[in-house]
Enzyme design. Structure first.
Site, PDB file in Angstrom:
ATOM      1  N   GLU A   1      -1.504  -9.031   4.359  1.00  0.00           N
ATOM      2  CA  GLU A   1      -1.384  -9.479   5.757  1.00  0.00           C
ATOM      3  C   GLU A   1      -2.729  -9.628   6.463  1.00  0.00           C
ATOM      4  O   GLU A   1      -2.809 -10.243   7.521  1.00  0.00           O
ATOM      5  CB  GLU A   1      -0.472  -8.521   6.550  1.00  0.00           C
ATOM      6  CG  GLU A   1      -1.016  -7.128   6.842  1.00  0.00           C
ATOM      7  CD  GLU A   1      -0.847  -6.133   5.688  1.00  0.00           C
ATOM      8  OE1 GLU A   1      -0.708  -6.564   4.528  1.00  0.00           O
ATOM      9  OE2 GLU A   1      -0.895  -4.919   5.946  1.00  0.00           O
TER      10      GLU A   1
ATOM     11  N   CYS B   1       0.827  -1.204   0.000  1.00  0.00           N
ATOM     12  CA  CYS B   1       0.000   0.000   0.000  1.00  0.00           C
ATOM     13  C   CYS B   1       0.872   1.268   0.000  1.00  0.00           C
ATOM     14  O   CYS B   1       1.548   1.526  -0.984  1.00  0.00           O
ATOM     15  CB  CYS B   1      -0.977  -0.045   1.190  1.00  0.00           C
ATOM     16  SG  CYS B   1      -2.350   1.075   0.958  1.00  0.00           S
TER      17      CYS B   1
ATOM     18  N   LYS C   1       3.418 -11.414  22.991  1.00  0.00           N
ATOM     19  CA  LYS C   1       2.851 -12.136  24.138  1.00  0.00           C
ATOM     20  C   LYS C   1       2.659 -13.637  23.857  1.00  0.00           C
ATOM     21  O   LYS C   1       2.983 -14.465  24.709  1.00  0.00           O
ATOM     22  CB  LYS C   1       1.494 -11.513  24.476  1.00  0.00           C
ATOM     23  CG  LYS C   1       0.929 -11.946  25.790  1.00  0.00           C
ATOM     24  CD  LYS C   1       1.321 -10.950  26.833  1.00  0.00           C
ATOM     25  CE  LYS C   1       0.784 -11.240  28.185  1.00  0.00           C
ATOM     26  NZ  LYS C   1       1.302 -10.255  29.147  1.00  0.00           N
TER      27      LYS C   1
END
Ligand code: XMP
Length: 518
Positions: free
Chosen positions: A177, A88, A374
């Site tokens: 993505e 993009c 995480k």
């Protein structure tokens, strides 16, 4: 932000132009077991050369290349001979830098679009002729730079994908993505494996091995102090360091009295019994509670808890003698967010770590998890054999229940908050939902509502339940929990906790709300 220390694996570098999807690109690539790191968009080509990435991705971003002060990358990166993929805004930045032209569209193209693939020899290898892709742009590449050709187009966008075959430079106007792009993962895989020739070696087992040996080298015979909170981040940090240097690590666990039910006892037991770790348990709940007396403002509460924490921590540290290192469970999103901090308009809440230590405590910082997300930390924790209860524990704010208690923190409200949160967690665990949500807890304020006990009417507290799903805590959705579970939670709270008459469920998402109520 430079992390050359564990840079020997094949890696993909992502230059961040400010897209909300930048972390998502990094995560996707890590899911392929290839290391990916995010750098500011203007990192120099020289620095990139020292890192030796196998590929570079230019992220999307909200700017327009023609704006004054538009973020532009170092022009020299295009001459490094490293494959580049622009997504993009990243594609527009490539076109702009290499002599093409970028134009403003008449209207924003947003949503799913059919992409017609013209060339299947590289990025689209193994694809059929058409796929659905996710577009979100205003500007588009109007004239391709010299040496580039079109490899896919859509109805509104003739140059939806471009490439310079010799230089292995690619541009996609859409977002591979995001899940809405069909086979977006395969486009990224073609780039990472076929074009950049990466090997999938970013595995948590090797991460542990490497990190332990690095800690050994770094710390040598020096001593490390670690603030243990019992959350998965600080617990994993402590266990990794303990594995490396054993008794030269001392952990301090400051109990501010604002933890979950029985949490302090469980943590102390886990670390002392299972790891034979040197652990100082500082029960300072009275001190925190008396400093919080009469305080109703949430930022003020955070400040007090932060300050008092540092005081207790340093007092305890002082008793232990000399330490050269302070260990923290900093994670990758924190590292990136603080590097981006200048660009973040305002910090909504002052999150605290062990920052703010007095000047005389001069430590070197040890942050073994600073490259991990995480979920990766959870994998490491699991591999290290930490109890599942810690591995899967939900994130918990440093200032603890003080930010889940609206208004003044009183013993009664702490008790209600602890018991009610325990019931929420317990019911979610029984229903198999606990591990699927980001955070689940109860909060309480000063509002009261009428209830009946026997024949008597009386005022009692209103407890509000908050259960949210989220990727990283930056945005969150309230969980559409089945009514039966909500009912069980509500019944138990009003039956088991004295002085609670009503239970409500928070159905606000973030934004506009935040996860914690104050
Ligand atoms: P908010 O409430 O800002 O929370 O939407 C986002 C995430 O951050 C946690 N949180 C904190 N963590 N100190 C912390 O260490 C804090 O003051 C704090 N406030 C919120 C929150 O639990 C959620 O995961």
């Amino acid at each position: 932000m430079k992390n050359n220390d564990i840079m020997t694996e094949d890696s993909i570098v992502i230059l961040d132009f400010g897209s909300q999807y930048t972390h998502l690109i990094a995560r996707r690539i890590r899911e392929f077991e290839v290391k990916s790191e995010i750098f500011p968009f203007d990192v120099s080509a020289k620095e990139l050369v020292s890192i030796r990435p196998k590929g570079i991705i230019l992220s999307g971003g909200p700017a327009s290349v023609y704006e004054e002060d538009a973020p532009l990358c170092d022009r020299k990166i295009f001459d490094l001979g490293i494959p580049i993929l622009g997504i993009c805004y990243g594609m527009q930045a490539i076109a702009h830098a290499l002599g093409g032209s970028v134009k403003r569209g008449e209207k924003r193209e947003y949503g799913k679009t059919e992409l017609i693939i013209k060339d299947k020899s590289d990025l689209f290898q193994g694809f059929s002729d058409k796929i659905i892709v996710w577009m979100s742009h205003m500007d588009y590449v109007d004239i391709l730079p010299k040496g580039f050709d079109v490899i896919a187009n859509s109805e509104n966008c003739p140059n939806a994908a471009m490439r310079n075959k010799d230089k292995k430079i690619f541009g996609l106007q859409f977002h591979p993505e995001v899940v809405h792009t069909e086979r977006g993962i395969d486009i990224l895989k073609n780039f990472v494996f076929n074009l950049c020739e990466c090997k999938p070696v970013w595995k948590m087992e090797s991460f542990i091995e490497k990190t332990v040996s690095e800690i050994k080298d770094k710390v040598g015979k020096e001593k490390v102090l670690c603030a243990l909170s019992g959350g998965v981040d600080s617990s994993t940090t402590a266990v990794l360091i303990h594995k490396a240097i054993g008794e030269n690590l001392t952990c301090i666990f400051v109990d501010h009295g604002l933890l979950r039910k029985d949490e302090a006892q469980q943590i102390v037991k886990t670390f002392r019994d299972n790891y034979e770790m040197k652990l100082i348990y500082a029960d300072a709940s009275d001190r925190f509670l008396s400093r919080l007396k009469g305080i109703t403002d949430s930022e003020e509460k955070r400040k007090i808890v932060g300050e008092e924490f540092i005081k207790v921590f340093t007092e305890e540290g002082k008793k232990l003698g000399e330490f050269q290192w302070l260990a923290q469970g900093t994670l990758y999103p924190d590292v990136i967010e603080s590097a981006r901090a200048g660009s973040i308009a305002s910090r909504i809440k002052t999150h605290h770590n062990v920052a703010g230590l007095p000047g005389w405590m001069t430590f070197k910082l040890l942050e073994p998890l600073r490259l991990l997300y995480k979920d990766e930390v959870r994998k490491v924790a699991h591999l290290l054999g930490l109890p599942e209860d810690i591995v899967k524990r939900h994130p918990f704010p440093g200032p603890g229940l003080s930010v889940r208690i609206i208004g003044e923190v009183t013993e009664e409200k702490i008790k209600i908050c602890k018991e009610a949160s325990h019931i929420v967690e317990d019911e979610l665990k029984k229903a198999g939902v606990y591990d699927k949500v980001w955070q689940a807890f109860a909060m309480v304020g000063d509002d009261k509502a009428v209830g009946v006990l026997g024949d008597k009417k009386r005022f009692g507290h209103i407890v509000t339940i908050r259960i949210v799903e989220s990727m990283d805590g930056m945005t969150a959705n309230w969980v559409r929990l089945p009514y039966e579970i909500l009912e069980r939670i509500s019944n138990r709270i009003t039956n088991e906790i004295p002085n609670v008459t009503w239970v409500s469920y928070s159905i606000s998402s973030k934004p506009p709300s935040t996860i914690e109520p104050c």
